[in-house]
Motif scaffolding. Structure first.
Motif, mmCIF file in Angstrom:
data_model
loop_
_atom_site.group_PDB
_atom_site.id
_atom_site.type_symbol
_atom_site.label_atom_id
_atom_site.label_comp_id
_atom_site.label_asym_id
_atom_site.label_seq_id
_atom_site.Cartn_x
_atom_site.Cartn_y
_atom_site.Cartn_z
ATOM 1 N N PRO A 173 0.830 -1.204 0.000
ATOM 2 C CA PRO A 173 0.000 0.000 0.000
ATOM 3 C C PRO A 173 0.870 1.263 0.000
ATOM 4 N N THR A 174 0.532 2.190 -0.882
ATOM 5 C CA THR A 174 1.412 3.348 -1.128
ATOM 6 C C THR A 174 0.599 4.625 -1.253
ATOM 7 N N ILE A 175 1.087 5.692 -0.623
ATOM 8 C CA ILE A 175 0.517 7.023 -0.788
ATOM 9 C C ILE A 175 1.577 7.927 -1.391
ATOM 10 N N VAL A 176 1.198 8.674 -2.413
ATOM 11 C CA VAL A 176 2.127 9.504 -3.188
ATOM 12 C C VAL A 176 1.680 10.954 -3.122
ATOM 13 N N PHE A 177 2.632 11.856 -2.881
ATOM 14 C CA PHE A 177 2.409 13.296 -3.024
ATOM 15 C C PHE A 177 3.408 13.831 -4.038
ATOM 16 N N HIS A 178 2.949 14.713 -4.926
ATOM 17 C CA HIS A 178 3.860 15.318 -5.908
ATOM 18 C C HIS A 178 3.250 16.638 -6.383
ATOM 19 N N GLY A 179 4.078 17.652 -6.536
ATOM 20 C CA GLY A 179 3.630 18.926 -7.078
ATOM 21 C C GLY A 179 3.661 18.909 -8.591
ATOM 22 N N ASP A 180 2.635 19.481 -9.232
ATOM 23 C CA ASP A 180 2.627 19.459 -10.704
ATOM 24 C C ASP A 180 3.528 20.524 -11.319
ATOM 25 N N ALA A 234 -3.954 2.445 -2.406
ATOM 26 C CA ALA A 234 -3.023 3.387 -3.022
ATOM 27 C C ALA A 234 -3.717 4.729 -3.189
ATOM 28 N N GLU A 235 -2.957 5.807 -2.943
ATOM 29 C CA GLU A 235 -3.458 7.158 -3.142
ATOM 30 C C GLU A 235 -2.394 7.978 -3.858
ATOM 31 N N HIS A 236 -2.836 8.868 -4.736
ATOM 32 C CA HIS A 236 -1.946 9.769 -5.462
ATOM 33 C C HIS A 236 -2.492 11.183 -5.331
ATOM 34 N N TRP A 237 -1.758 12.050 -4.650
ATOM 35 C CA TRP A 237 -2.137 13.440 -4.457
ATOM 36 C C TRP A 237 -1.266 14.302 -5.381
ATOM 37 N N LEU A 238 -1.873 14.866 -6.418
ATOM 38 C CA LEU A 238 -1.176 15.785 -7.319
ATOM 39 C C LEU A 238 -1.541 17.201 -6.885
ATOM 40 N N VAL A 239 -0.561 17.925 -6.353
ATOM 41 C CA VAL A 239 -0.809 19.247 -5.770
ATOM 42 C C VAL A 239 -0.567 20.309 -6.845
ATOM 43 N N ALA A 268 -10.455 2.340 -9.577
ATOM 44 C CA ALA A 268 -9.939 3.686 -9.363
ATOM 45 C C ALA A 268 -11.063 4.684 -9.115
ATOM 46 N N HIS A 269 -10.737 5.718 -8.341
ATOM 47 C CA HIS A 269 -11.642 6.838 -8.104
ATOM 48 C C HIS A 269 -10.806 8.108 -8.080
ATOM 49 N N THR A 270 -11.281 9.160 -8.757
ATOM 50 C CA THR A 270 -10.544 10.419 -8.841
ATOM 51 C C THR A 270 -11.448 11.569 -8.427
ATOM 52 N N GLU A 271 -10.899 12.503 -7.638
ATOM 53 C CA GLU A 271 -11.638 13.700 -7.258
ATOM 54 C C GLU A 271 -10.691 14.889 -7.188
ATOM 55 N N ARG A 272 -11.191 16.052 -7.592
ATOM 56 C CA ARG A 272 -10.427 17.294 -7.486
ATOM 57 C C ARG A 272 -10.957 18.064 -6.290
ATOM 58 N N ILE A 273 -10.050 18.524 -5.443
ATOM 59 C CA ILE A 273 -10.418 19.177 -4.187
ATOM 60 C C ILE A 273 -9.821 20.574 -4.161
ATOM 61 N N ALA A 274 -10.639 21.556 -3.851
ATOM 62 C CA ALA A 274 -10.174 22.946 -3.729
ATOM 63 C C ALA A 274 -10.734 23.522 -2.435
ATOM 64 N N ARG A 275 -9.845 24.106 -1.627
ATOM 65 C CA ARG A 275 -10.263 24.727 -0.374
ATOM 66 C C ARG A 275 -9.726 26.154 -0.329
ATOM 67 N N PRO A 276 -10.471 27.095 0.253
ATOM 68 C CA PRO A 276 -9.998 28.486 0.329
ATOM 69 C C PRO A 276 -8.668 28.586 1.062
ATOM 70 N N HIS A 302 -5.884 20.370 -5.360
ATOM 71 C CA HIS A 302 -5.180 19.123 -5.647
ATOM 72 C C HIS A 302 -6.149 18.092 -6.205
ATOM 73 N N THR A 303 -5.590 17.151 -6.929
ATOM 74 C CA THR A 303 -6.366 16.034 -7.450
ATOM 75 C C THR A 303 -5.920 14.767 -6.738
ATOM 76 N N ARG A 304 -6.889 14.048 -6.175
ATOM 77 C CA ARG A 304 -6.567 12.811 -5.451
ATOM 78 C C ARG A 304 -7.155 11.612 -6.186
ATOM 79 N N GLN A 305 -6.294 10.640 -6.466
ATOM 80 C CA GLN A 305 -6.724 9.369 -7.028
ATOM 81 C C GLN A 305 -6.580 8.289 -5.960
ATOM 82 N N GLN A 306 -7.522 7.376 -5.941
ATOM 83 C CA GLN A 306 -7.459 6.244 -5.018
ATOM 84 C C GLN A 306 -7.653 4.941 -5.779
#
Length: 397
Positions: free
Chosen positions: A294-301, A352-357, A325-333, A338-342
């Motif tokens: 099981p792996t969680i990934v963070f990376h800046g675009d 597995a999770e992939h956070w593209l910031v 797979a499931h993908t969602e784009r999250i925006a907070r003030p 970021h876009t998170r894939q699971q």
């Protein structure tokens, strides 16, 4: 990474794009070796081409550093339990320097409750029989010995130190709240002058060899001595540390229940400096793990040091058969979107999770400016990695 080192890495990338791999390699060798280079990138390139003209070496020379004959005692974690503490020997023949006064703990958590052992951040040195010695720092949360605890191995990036990495990620504060032990080994300048973990060298990519063997033995020592739950051992890292975390996950799936890779690369995408530079620049196909962890990934675009394609490749390599797979784009003030894939396995468990910031560069997302290479505006990678880790357990060691 210091500014001159960054400039020379950027110039090496430009040379690779032009097809001048020999000069790019010579420039990287000089930078990694701590050689004083001409002040401007153009002058450094000229010096590198002169060096390359007289050599066909395409990798840095591995230096074996023998253990000192008489190690100088340093502050070390207390070892009240476990057979290795009593015998003075660690797994795989490794040894730990002991019986020295401890450095006062950093104040990284609220005051302990009356009668409860407070949080501590202590230093030690670990000696491996074949891979040399490394210093480390160990964070013990309040009441660490009261019950079996999870352990997170944290691998810093190039030029960083355990203290710098702990401050930038704020992992100790988060770990104190969750009751997690955190281990920060320090790369030796003798093994890499820029203090990078040697993820790109074949002798440091396999089980029971090189740095993976040393790091695994150090983890087993802490598990044996600090009442760690062996089913909840995790590893995370930034940049070169993230790449080495991916290596450890693939080499030791029986030891690590989950992996966190921040701005890093997949295991096995490079075997020398030229292929490492190419992978950092453009990404490279990652071999499929025989036993995905099981792996969680963070990376800046906007990462210009390690191409964001590498984060996607780490995520893809961790996908088990039959995952959905499931993908969602999250925006907070006030924070970066970021876009998170699971990826979920056949039982619906997130594996597995992939956070593209979006808009983030080569930096720890949500980190503190108290440390280097952090982006306080990003989603909190420390909190999310701990959340992901604590949802995973290993079947055993």
């Amino acid at each position: 990474m210091n500014p001159q080192f960054q400039q020379h890495m950027a110039e090496a990338t430009r040379l690779t794009r032009l097809g001048d791999v020999a000069a790019a390699t010579a420039l990287i060798q000089a930078a990694l070796g701590g050689v004083a280079l001409a002040g401007t990138p153009a002058d450094a390139t000229a010096a590198a081409r002169t060096s390359a003209a007289g050599s066909d070496v395409i990798d840095v020379v591995a230096r074996v550093v023998p253990p000192p004959q008489a190690p100088v005692p340093v502050p070390v974690l207390p070892m009240p339990t476990g057979p290795f503490a009593r015998a003075g020997a660690a797994p795989d023949g490794a040894r730990v320097t002991a019986d020295a006064p401890q450095r006062p703990a950093a104040r990284t958590a609220p005051d302990a409750q009356p009668g409860r052992e407070p949080a501590r951040f202590v230093a030690g040195r670990f000696q491996h029989p074949t891979a040399g010695a490394r210093d480390y720092k160990l964070f013990l949360p309040p009441g660490a010995g009261e019950q079996p605890r999870p352990l997170v191995l944290m691998l810093h990036g190039c030029t960083q130190t355990p203290d710098d990495f702990a401050a930038g990620t704020r992992m100790n504060e988060a770990a104190a709240a969750q009751g997690v032990v955190v281990l920060y080994p320090a790369q030796s300048v003798q093994m890499n002058p820029q203090r990078c973990w040697n993820w790109f060298k074949r002798q440091h990519q396999q089980r029971d060899r090189g740095e993976p063997a040393l790091l695994a033995a150090l983890v087993r020592q802490v598990v044996a001595d600090q009442r760690i739950d062996p089913s909840r051992v995790y590893v995370a890292g930034l940049s070169a540390g993230g790449a080495m975390a991916a290596v450890l996950g693939q080499a030791y799936p029986d030891l690590f229940a989950a992996v966190g890779v921040h701005s890093g690369l997949a295991s096995g995408v490079a075997g020398d400096l030229p292929s490492a530079l190419a992978a950092m620049q453009s990404g490279a196909p990652a071999p499929r793990a025989s036993r995905p962890v099981p792996t969680i990934v963070f990376h800046g675009d906007r990462d210009a040091t390690v191409n964001p394609a590498n984060g996607a490749q780490v995520f893809a390599a961790a996908k088990p058969p039959g995952a959905t797979a499931h993908t969602e784009r999250i925006a907070r003030p006030g924070a970066r979107a970021h876009t998170r894939q699971q990826q979920r396995d056949a039982h619906g468990r997130v594996v597995a999770e992939h956070w593209l910031v979006h808009g983030a560069a080569h930096a720890w997302s949500g980190g503190s400016s108290a440390g280097s290479y952090t982006d306080p505006q990003g989603p909190d990678a420390t909190r999310e990695m701990l959340r992901f880790f604590l949802s995973q357990r290993n079947g055993g060691q």
